[in-house]
Motif scaffolding. Structure first.
Motif, mmCIF file in Angstrom:
data_model
loop_
_atom_site.group_PDB
_atom_site.id
_atom_site.type_symbol
_atom_site.label_atom_id
_atom_site.label_comp_id
_atom_site.label_asym_id
_atom_site.label_seq_id
_atom_site.Cartn_x
_atom_site.Cartn_y
_atom_site.Cartn_z
ATOM 1 N N ARG A 212 69.033 22.101 57.982
ATOM 2 C CA ARG A 212 67.604 21.977 58.292
ATOM 3 C C ARG A 212 66.863 21.237 57.185
ATOM 4 N NH1 ARG A 212 64.757 27.414 57.561
ATOM 5 N NH2 ARG A 212 65.285 26.780 55.431
ATOM 6 N N GLU B 117 67.364 17.580 57.944
ATOM 7 C CA GLU B 117 66.186 17.537 58.807
ATOM 8 C C GLU B 117 66.585 17.374 60.276
ATOM 9 O OE1 GLU B 117 62.764 15.748 55.943
ATOM 10 O OE2 GLU B 117 64.398 14.350 56.365
ATOM 11 N N LYS C 218 66.925 18.922 63.945
ATOM 12 C CA LYS C 218 66.274 19.958 64.762
ATOM 13 C C LYS C 218 67.274 20.885 65.454
ATOM 14 C CE LYS C 218 65.466 16.694 68.578
ATOM 15 N NZ LYS C 218 64.406 16.047 69.371
#
Length: 315
Positions: free
Chosen positions: A157, A161, A163
């Motif tokens: 995460r 990054e 989702k």
């Protein structure tokens, strides 16, 4: 199968970086991420009598390749296998009190990505590794097979990054209960299964973000950067410049925030008539906005697309 390749790394923002370093012929400069020696070659070529270049890299292959590339400047170049986080120690060992410029190019090299046994790339099926310094114990295989689901989720995460980080972490933990995850190909398939088919058709390779995240965690890239900046500033002579090229938004944020704090360190409330905290500026930010690669460079080197150069000059 082990395939050896020539150590290649297109030096991103080369001309812009050399220009911002404001090289003096008799100055002392340090390249903290030597790589294939592209930036260093240009720096060394501008040094005259009394000039010196210190090149640091933790990757043994980079040290070997850069040594060959810089051999014509051997009289003014010193190469050390070390992490740039230990810059002060390296300089002390060489009897150098300060330098006139420091460069960090934080991008992973083309050699590291494209050499199968290094295990950096999702493009090949090979052993999971991703260590920039092969002397360190922790590898990508260790992270994938021993970190908790929560830890994996946080890494993917925050550093990737992605989702779908939660689902990817869940699939990794489920898969390793059957057998250890040994190869990049196995990890690829696990990530692929964790991402909805509709989403796999857009946004590039489904493993790109997760592989990036695991690489950053394996090499502690953000921690090393954060923990090293103050020491790097301390190593600069007055008027010396620190030039940092980043490729990740979190790296860039660390550099931008730190440079601004060095320029405006006061923490007094805005309504105070005078500063009472006693914090003094270290110097000035040279690049109000980051220097970005031009269209021609991006067209010839796609990996340069996310590059940002920021520069700080010490008082």
């Amino acid at each position: 199968m082990v395939i050896r390749m020539e150590f290649k790394h297109s030096s991103v923002l080369l001309n812009e970086t050399i220009d911002k370093l404001k090289i003096k012929s008799d100055g002392i400069y340090l390249d903290g991420t030597l790589g294939g020696g592209g930036h260093s070659y240009e720096i060394a070529g501008r040094l005259g009598n009394g000039g010196r270049l210190i090149g640091i890299d933790q990757d043994g292959a980079a040290i070997e390749a850069a040594g060959e590339r810089l051999s014509r400047y051997a009289d003014k170049v010193t190469i050390v296998r070390e992490n740039y986080s230990n810059t002060k120690m390296v300089l002390k060992g060489l009897g150098i009190e300060g330098v006139d410029g420091i460069l960090l190019d934080l991008g992973v090299s083309s050699y590291q990505l494209d050499t199968l046994e290094r295990g950096f790339s999702y493009k090949y099926d090979t052993a999971l590794d991703m260590r920039m310094d092969t002397r360190q114990e922790l590898s990508a295989r260790d992270i994938v097979n021993s970190y908790t689901e929560g830890e994996l989720f946080g890494i993917i995460r925050d550093y990737g990054e992605d989702k779908f980080a939660k689902n990817i972490a869940k699939h990794i933990v489920r898969a390793r209960q059957e057998k250890p995850i040994e190869t990049t190909g196995e990890l690829n398939e696990i990530i692929r299964a964790a991402i909805p088919a509709k989403m796999r058709q857009t946004g590039g390779h489904p493993s790109k973000r997760t592989f990036q995240a695991i690489r950053i965690a394996c090499n502690r890239e953000l921690d090393v950067l954060k923990d090293s900046l103050e020491e790097l500033a301390d190593c600069l002579n007055p008027g010396g410049r620190l030039c940092i090229i980043t490729f990740h938004s979190l790296e860039d944020r660390i550099v931008k925030t730190t440079f601004r704090a060095w320029e405006n360190p006061c923490i007094c409330p805005p309504d105070f008539p005078v500063c009472v905290c006693g914090r003094k500026p270290k110097g000035k930010v040279v690049t109000r906005k980051p220097v970005l690669p031009g269209e021609a460079e991006v067209a010839s080197n796609k990996r340069s697309k996310s590059a940002k150069l920021r520069v700080f000059e010490k008082d």
